[in-house]
Design an enzyme around this catalytic site. Structure first.
Site, PDB file in Angstrom:
ATOM      1  CB  CYS A 135     -39.893   1.680   4.431  1.00 25.43           C
ATOM      2  SG  CYS A 135     -39.239   3.285   4.384  1.00 25.43           S
ATOM      3  CD  GLU A 208     -38.313   1.628   8.602  1.00 29.48           C
ATOM      4  OE1 GLU A 208     -38.443   2.431   9.325  1.00 29.48           O
ATOM      5  OE2 GLU A 208     -38.002   1.267   7.638  1.00 29.48           O
TER       6      GLU A 208
END
Length: 226
Positions: A135, A208
């Site tokens: 992330c 993601e």
């Protein structure tokens, strides 16, 4: 190349697909539909709350004072610094407190955070770090690349503060310690154990990508768009 820094290469295709996703590229150009960004903001808000819980779980697994301090700093940065950017945009979008309190996580959002929390519950410290590492690393990498790629048109970009935050030195410094920490924690791991860590990392990079895609399509589920 160290084990930690080579993780990016292990996820190279989906990493680059994420950067080239229309959501990310239109952020850089300043052309992203604001309703799509609003959807992203609200989903990312609830995501960050779950993301923070993974760091809290990592703290329980740590016996090292320096590691505890690092994890505590990440928690503060996420819940204070990143949330400030979210609140700024929310205010500009006219998002009410009630909207924030009542937002429901999308199916994709829940899948991502449930995966991270499951790893944090069952895995050891390095596996827990591996599931959250993508992330911050992708955001920093994408932010820097967008800032360079679109530097000539950035000044009037509505999303400039988003790009500035994630491309900034302060954000990068907030997670740089991950590299040395992961490398130290895998020193006595077997090849099989290292491959498991790589798979955990790659899965989060894939999630993601799915998050960008979900936001671009404003999808709450596999066939429901709002």
């Amino acid at each position: 190349m160290s084990f930690s820094k080579n993780l990016k290469n292990k996820a190279k295709k989906v990493w680059e697909d994420g950067y080239n996703h229309p959501f990310v590229q239109e952020l850089g150009k300043g052309t992203l539909d604001k309703e799509k960004f609003k959807f992203y903001l609200l989903q990312d808000y609830v995501y960050l709350l779950e993301y923070s819980k993974v760091f809290a779980a990592a703290m329980i697994k740590s016996e090292d004072e320096e590691m505890l301090a690092r994890l505590s700093s990440i928690l503060h940065s996420t819940l204070v610094d990143e949330m400030q950017v979210h609140r700024k945009y929310m205010q500009e979008f006219g998002i009410t407190k009630e909207e924030v309190e009542n937002v429901k996580a999308s199916l994709f959002n829940r899948a991502y955070t449930a995966n991270m929390l499951a790893v944090a519950q069952k895995g050891d410290l390095v596996e827990t770090l591996a599931t959250v590492f993508p992330c911050a690393w992708t955001y920093s990498n994408y932010g820097k690349r967008l800032k360079e790629q679109y530097k000539d048109i950035l000044e009037n970009n509505f999303y400039k503060s988003w790009i500035d935050m994630y491309s900034g030195e302060a954000f990068e410094q907030s997670f740089e310690w991950f590299f040395d920490a992961v490398d130290k924690l895998v020193e006595n791991k077997s090849q099989e154990e290292k491959e498991k860590i790589e798979d955990i990392f790659i899965s989060s990079v894939e999630f993601e990508y799915m998050f960008w895609d979900m936001a671009y399509k404003k999808e709450m589920s596999y066939n429901l768009s709002k």
